[in-house]
Design an enzyme around this catalytic site. Structure first.
Site, PDB file in Angstrom:
ATOM      1  N   THR A 150       2.758  60.487 -24.201  1.00  0.00           N
ATOM      2  CA  THR A 150       4.009  59.735 -24.302  1.00  0.00           C
ATOM      3  C   THR A 150       4.962  60.326 -23.279  1.00  0.00           C
ATOM      4  O   THR A 150       5.310  61.505 -23.365  1.00  0.00           O
ATOM      5  CB  THR A 150       4.619  59.889 -25.713  1.00  0.00           C
TER       6      THR A 150
ATOM      7  N   LYS B 179       6.075  51.656 -26.243  1.00  0.00           N
ATOM      8  CA  LYS B 179       5.982  52.817 -27.154  1.00  0.00           C
ATOM      9  C   LYS B 179       7.387  53.320 -27.533  1.00  0.00           C
ATOM     10  O   LYS B 179       7.676  53.572 -28.707  1.00  0.00           O
ATOM     11  CB  LYS B 179       5.170  53.906 -26.444  1.00  0.00           C
TER      12      LYS B 179
ATOM     13  N   LYS C 261      11.444  63.816 -29.637  1.00  0.00           N
ATOM     14  CA  LYS C 261      11.024  63.614 -28.244  1.00  0.00           C
ATOM     15  C   LYS C 261      11.084  62.127 -27.876  1.00  0.00           C
ATOM     16  O   LYS C 261      11.641  61.756 -26.841  1.00  0.00           O
ATOM     17  CB  LYS C 261       9.588  64.140 -28.074  1.00  0.00           C
TER      18      LYS C 261
HETATM   19  P1  NAD Z   1      -0.631  69.090 -28.217  1.00  0.00           P
HETATM   20  O1  NAD Z   1       0.432  70.048 -27.803  1.00  0.00           O
HETATM   21  O2  NAD Z   1      -1.426  69.355 -29.440  1.00  0.00           O
HETATM   22  O3  NAD Z   1      -1.665  68.906 -26.992  1.00  0.00           O
HETATM   23  C1  NAD Z   1      -1.321  68.977 -25.637  1.00  0.00           C
HETATM   24  C2  NAD Z   1      -2.354  69.859 -24.956  1.00  0.00           C
HETATM   25  O4  NAD Z   1      -2.129  69.847 -23.557  1.00  0.00           O
HETATM   26  C3  NAD Z   1      -2.277  71.323 -25.384  1.00  0.00           C
HETATM   27  O5  NAD Z   1      -3.518  71.707 -25.963  1.00  0.00           O
HETATM   28  C4  NAD Z   1      -1.982  72.089 -24.078  1.00  0.00           C
HETATM   29  O6  NAD Z   1      -2.638  73.335 -24.007  1.00  0.00           O
HETATM   30  C5  NAD Z   1      -2.514  71.125 -23.058  1.00  0.00           C
HETATM   31  N1  NAD Z   1      -1.977  71.279 -21.707  1.00  0.00           N
HETATM   32  C6  NAD Z   1      -0.688  71.412 -21.317  1.00  0.00           C
HETATM   33  N2  NAD Z   1      -0.624  71.469 -19.968  1.00  0.00           N
HETATM   34  C7  NAD Z   1      -1.876  71.358 -19.502  1.00  0.00           C
HETATM   35  C8  NAD Z   1      -2.464  71.331 -18.194  1.00  0.00           C
HETATM   36  N3  NAD Z   1      -1.716  71.410 -17.093  1.00  0.00           N
HETATM   37  N4  NAD Z   1      -3.789  71.192 -18.091  1.00  0.00           N
HETATM   38  C9  NAD Z   1      -4.566  71.096 -19.198  1.00  0.00           C
HETATM   39  N5  NAD Z   1      -4.088  71.111 -20.458  1.00  0.00           N
HETATM   40  C10 NAD Z   1      -2.760  71.240 -20.606  1.00  0.00           C
HETATM   41  O7  NAD Z   1       0.078  67.669 -28.297  1.00  0.00           O
HETATM   42  P2  NAD Z   1      -0.473  66.343 -29.039  1.00  0.00           P
HETATM   43  O8  NAD Z   1       0.100  66.262 -30.405  1.00  0.00           O
HETATM   44  O9  NAD Z   1      -1.945  66.251 -28.829  1.00  0.00           O
HETATM   45  O10 NAD Z   1       0.273  65.219 -28.182  1.00  0.00           O
HETATM   46  C11 NAD Z   1      -0.179  64.865 -26.870  1.00  0.00           C
HETATM   47  C12 NAD Z   1       0.628  63.671 -26.407  1.00  0.00           C
HETATM   48  O11 NAD Z   1       0.449  62.588 -27.320  1.00  0.00           O
HETATM   49  C13 NAD Z   1       2.132  63.932 -26.341  1.00  0.00           C
HETATM   50  O12 NAD Z   1       2.650  63.286 -25.188  1.00  0.00           O
HETATM   51  C14 NAD Z   1       2.655  63.302 -27.627  1.00  0.00           C
HETATM   52  O13 NAD Z   1       4.006  62.880 -27.510  1.00  0.00           O
HETATM   53  C15 NAD Z   1       1.707  62.130 -27.781  1.00  0.00           C
HETATM   54  N6  NAD Z   1       1.537  61.647 -29.154  1.00  0.00           N
HETATM   55  C16 NAD Z   1       1.334  62.528 -30.176  1.00  0.00           C
HETATM   56  C17 NAD Z   1       1.156  62.033 -31.465  1.00  0.00           C
HETATM   57  C18 NAD Z   1       0.904  62.964 -32.632  1.00  0.00           C
HETATM   58  O14 NAD Z   1       0.952  62.510 -33.779  1.00  0.00           O
HETATM   59  N7  NAD Z   1       0.608  64.246 -32.401  1.00  0.00           N
HETATM   60  C19 NAD Z   1       1.189  60.655 -31.710  1.00  0.00           C
HETATM   61  C20 NAD Z   1       1.372  59.784 -30.646  1.00  0.00           C
HETATM   62  C21 NAD Z   1       1.547  60.290 -29.371  1.00  0.00           C
END
Ligand code: NAD
Length: 304
Positions: A98, A173, A248
């Site tokens: 997102t 979104k 966020k």
């Molecule tokens: P998260 O923090 O669990 O996962 C993100 C991952 O990215 C982490 O494991 C981190 O180590 C990794 N990362 C960061 N920089 C990196 C890089 N340069 N190279 C490789 N890996 C890297 O977050 P999440 O909950 O999985 O959310 C991910 C996305 O999805 C976000 O943008 C969030 O807004 C969106 N989202 C989340 C949800 C939810 O319920 N968790 C729902 C809809 C959308």
């Protein structure tokens, strides 16, 4: 088995992890990379291959999926960390993080400039949807790129909506989640007032969930315990969709409203309300916990 296409999956956290596993289950050759080697090991145990850098992951990939914390991460990964230079000619880039609408358009411009196909494809459905493969994808990009991404997204979700050109998926979104936040605050206020007026939560739920007050915040995630099985309120507001994630998305919506001079008084107010949570509560509570915040401020049983 759908294909032997090779997919580089960058960012296998709460959402990316189960999404990558669903691609493995669908028969794709998945190469996983995350800053956390432990998270990558979890995906490898399910049949993916590990990469020790983003550049290594994308080198031979037909498709690159990013699922990162925010827009700066996505743009940095492609530019500073070299994914754009390392990607195979003709690859399809899918960003499901997102991110800001304008950053999403920048992502498309980077891809276009190098002749890559690209879609912004943020999701709704949370970790539960990611695990079950029932996510909704809101997709921005050309019809041709959307068609190319479709079988891959279908392996991770149950509903795809092609919202329009570059950035339209992120736009949908942000607007959807701004509406969700507003409806949740309204739902919490309505349950709080109903209680003060002597109604049971169940009685108010039975009315609101079947009449004109009906919405997802009532029917699926009612912010009071004991009325609907799917609600995080039943589990002490354990997320679910954490307050921090809603903060966020509301900040992204606010930035988009400011940039486009759009009147969004309620979206702005919802952000102010959600920003009252401490950092710790924002991380650990579902966004339905706004009900607790509202009711903590009410003297119980107060009447005029
Ligand atoms: P998260 O923090 O669990 O996962 C993100 C991952 O990215 C982490 O494991 C981190 O180590 C990794 N990362 C960061 N920089 C990196 C890089 N340069 N190279 C490789 N890996 C890297 O977050 P999440 O909950 O999985 O959310 C991910 C996305 O999805 C976000 O943008 C969030 O807004 C969106 N989202 C989340 C949800 C939810 O319920 N968790 C729902 C809809 C959308």
């Amino acid at each position: 088995m759908s294909s032997t296409q090779k997919i580089a999956f960058i960012g296998v956290g709460h959402m990316g992890g189960p999404m990558a596993i669903n691609l493995v289950k669908a028969g794709y050759d998945v190469v996983a990379y995350d800053l956390s080697a432990e998270l990558v090991a979890g995906i490898v145990a399910e049949g993916a291959t590990a990469a020790t850098s983003g550049v290594e992951a994308v080198a031979d990939a037909d498709v690159i999926i990013t699922m990162l914390p925010g827009g700066k991460y996505v743009l940095d990964a492609y530019r500073e960390q070299g994914l754009l230079d390392a990607a195979k000619p003709g690859a399809l880039l899918i960003d499901s993080s997102t991110i800001d609408v304008f950053e999403a358009r920048e992502f498309h411009e980077l891809a276009d400039g190098r002749g890559f196909a690209a879609v912004d494809a943020p999701v709704s459905g949370g970790v539960v949807g990611a695990e079950a493969g029932t996510l909704t994808f809101m997709v921005g990009g050309s019809a041709e790129d959307f068609a190319r991404a479709t079988p891959i997204l279908e392996a991770m979700g149950k509903r795809l909506v092609h919202c329009g050109d570059a950035g339209s998926g992120q736009a949908a979104k942000l607007c959807n989640n701004m509406l969700l936040a507003i409806s949740m605050v309204g739902t919490a206020e309505a349950f709080a007032l109903a209680k003060q007026l002597g109604l049971s939560d169940q009685a108010f739920f039975d009315v609101a969930s079947t009449s004109s007050g009906q919405c997802w915040s009532v029917s699926v995630n009612a912010p009071v315990p004991g009325v609907v099985a799917t609600s995080a309120a039943n589990n002490d507001y354990k997320p679910g969709f954490a307050v921090a994630l809603m903060q966020k998305d509301l900040r992204l919506a606010q930035a988009a409203a400011d940039a486009t001079h759009t009147n969004n008084e309620l979206g702005k107010h919802a952000l102010e309300i959600y920003e009252r949570f401490s950092d710790e509560l924002a991380r650990t509570k579902d966004f339905g916990a706004v009900y607790q915040m509202i009711t903590d401020n009410l003297p119980t049983g107060a009447t005029r």
